[in-house]
Motif scaffolding. Sequence first.
Motif, short mmCIF file in Angstrom:
data_model
loop_
_atom_site.label_atom_id
_atom_site.label_comp_id
_atom_site.label_asym_id
_atom_site.label_seq_id
_atom_site.Cartn_x
_atom_site.Cartn_y
_atom_site.Cartn_z
N CYS A 13 -35.28 35.19 55.83
CA CYS A 13 -36.00 36.87 55.48
C CYS A 13 -35.62 37.64 56.86
O CYS A 13 -35.60 38.82 56.68
N HIS A 14 -36.63 36.90 58.18
CA HIS A 14 -36.19 37.56 59.24
C HIS A 14 -35.02 37.97 59.79
O HIS A 14 -35.27 39.08 60.14
N ILE A 15 -34.27 37.08 59.74
CA ILE A 15 -32.83 37.11 60.49
C ILE A 15 -31.92 38.32 59.29
O ILE A 15 -31.71 38.81 59.90
N PHE A 16 -31.94 37.90 58.30
CA PHE A 16 -31.34 38.93 57.53
C PHE A 16 -31.97 39.73 56.82
O PHE A 16 -31.53 40.44 55.47
N ASN A 50 -15.03 40.55 56.60
CA ASN A 50 -15.04 39.79 57.78
C ASN A 50 -16.51 38.94 58.38
O ASN A 50 -17.65 39.10 57.55
N PRO A 51 -16.03 38.22 59.35
CA PRO A 51 -17.44 37.29 60.17
C PRO A 51 -18.57 38.22 60.45
O PRO A 51 -19.93 37.47 59.88
N GLN A 52 -17.91 39.33 60.54
CA GLN A 52 -19.30 40.32 61.08
C GLN A 52 -20.18 40.93 59.55
O GLN A 52 -20.97 41.75 59.52
N GLY A 53 -19.59 40.84 57.98
CA GLY A 53 -19.82 41.07 57.14
C GLY A 53 -19.52 42.60 56.85
O GLY A 53 -19.93 43.65 56.12
N GLU A 54 -18.34 43.17 57.73
CA GLU A 54 -17.58 44.64 56.93
C GLU A 54 -16.81 44.21 56.54
O GLU A 54 -16.04 43.41 56.43
N LEU A 55 -16.64 45.19 55.59
CA LEU A 55 -15.91 45.32 54.20
C LEU A 55 -14.18 45.32 55.13
O LEU A 55 -14.22 46.17 55.98
N SER A 66 -21.31 35.88 56.41
CA SER A 66 -20.75 36.60 56.16
C SER A 66 -21.49 38.12 55.32
O SER A 66 -22.02 39.12 55.18
N GLY A 67 -22.08 37.07 54.21
CA GLY A 67 -22.66 37.45 53.29
C GLY A 67 -23.86 38.09 53.21
O GLY A 67 -23.98 39.75 52.58
N LEU A 68 -24.54 37.80 53.62
CA LEU A 68 -26.01 38.05 54.12
C LEU A 68 -25.60 39.57 55.30
O LEU A 68 -26.96 39.82 54.85
N LYS A 69 -24.91 39.08 55.86
CA LYS A 69 -24.73 40.84 56.86
C LYS A 69 -24.00 41.35 56.55
O LYS A 69 -24.37 42.31 56.60
N THR A 70 -24.09 41.43 55.19
CA THR A 70 -23.06 43.03 54.86
C THR A 70 -24.45 43.81 54.47
O THR A 70 -24.90 45.21 54.20
N LEU A 117 -27.14 40.04 39.46
CA LEU A 117 -26.94 38.39 40.49
C LEU A 117 -25.75 38.37 40.38
O LEU A 117 -24.83 38.32 39.37
N ILE A 118 -25.60 37.27 41.72
CA ILE A 118 -24.61 37.45 42.57
C ILE A 118 -23.68 36.69 43.38
O ILE A 118 -24.86 36.38 44.57
N THR A 119 -23.34 35.55 43.15
CA THR A 119 -22.32 34.64 43.95
C THR A 119 -22.00 35.22 45.11
O THR A 119 -21.22 35.66 45.56
N LEU A 120 -22.73 34.42 45.78
CA LEU A 120 -21.93 34.47 47.68
C LEU A 120 -21.12 33.80 47.31
O LEU A 120 -20.58 32.25 47.93
N GLY A 121 -19.47 34.52 47.46
CA GLY A 121 -18.50 33.55 47.59
C GLY A 121 -17.47 33.04 49.08
O GLY A 121 -18.69 33.57 49.32
N SER A 122 -16.68 32.84 49.05
CA SER A 122 -15.55 33.03 50.68
C SER A 122 -14.48 33.32 50.31
O SER A 122 -13.86 33.34 49.05
N PHE A 123 -13.18 33.09 51.00
CA PHE A 123 -12.38 33.01 51.55
C PHE A 123 -11.12 32.20 52.00
O PHE A 123 -11.72 31.45 52.81
N PRO A 124 -10.55 31.82 51.43
CA PRO A 124 -9.94 32.12 50.18
C PRO A 124 -10.96 31.41 48.81
O PRO A 124 -11.53 30.71 48.90
#
Length: 309
Positions: free
Chosen positions: A69-72, A237-242, A279-283, A200-207
């Motif tokens: 909770c603190h980090i994100f 991207n890894p920084q959570g940028e679109l 990445s998803g949490l950093k968004t 309610l959304i799933t944190l997904g990945s690429f690919p």
Amino acid sequence: MKEKELCRLIHVSQLYYEENKTQSEIARDLDISRPAVSYLLNKARKAGIVKIDVLSYHRTIRGIRHELCHIFNLKSCRVVTLPDDLYQIGADVLVEFLPKTKILGLGWGYNIDKIIAKFKKSPGELNSGVICPLIGAITAPQRGYHPDDLVKALAQKTDRLGQVLNCPAIPATAKEQAQVMATEDYKRIEDYWKKTTTALITLGSFPSVPDHGSAMRFGRKLIKEKAVGCLLTYFFNPQGELIPSEDDFAIQIPLEQLARVRDVIGFVPQEANVASIISGLKTGYFKHLIITETLASEIINQMDENKSV
């Protein structure tokens, strides 16, 4: 140490640490004095038969929740010890939010489908409000990737009003996208998106699996810009940028509207990789999280390692 003495130390230790018997109860059962039981337990620890591991705060469930909770900047975090309980906890969290939710937006995917399957028919206090999809459907018969069906399934279990989108998630051209956005179904759902209070959304990945038409929409851009995270059919991207594309004509809730949703619940599948979760949490879109203890600990360790580099 003789075998008979070793067996006695093990037996006393099992009674005390595994069966939770008191020293007095053990003394009575074995017909020895209570000080004798204390002596045997101390001897077992010194002999290495008993090892006591006192967890530091950040390794406890409470500590892990607090750290994430603190980090994100999350409002809440549910850390699930047993992976088999993950979908049931997802359903339980949804039950907690429904009484204060006027409009619920649903993402897509196999994991959302599994959460809804665990959802039991709800009592009357949950049935006031609307459920709507946050994205269109894929053309393949892939379970969980037809959000209108997910909406109908949950609406049936909650007696809420289910609103459907009736359109593909990934039109091939700007013209096809414009045609979808001109329909009454889209305009109605778009209005609900503006008023959505919980998602309610799933944190997904690429690919991603199934592939979200990424080659058609992005070419090799996702690979070049090191896409790792996925939210609906947005990639980061890894920084959570679109990672945007001029050829992306997807039909899904705009990110500026998602940012205004009061409670976005992120569900992390057991098989998710750490880089995609971070990445998803950093968004910054997620306000609440459901995750296994193992993955949560790996994320904290990874963030600590990144700090030290």
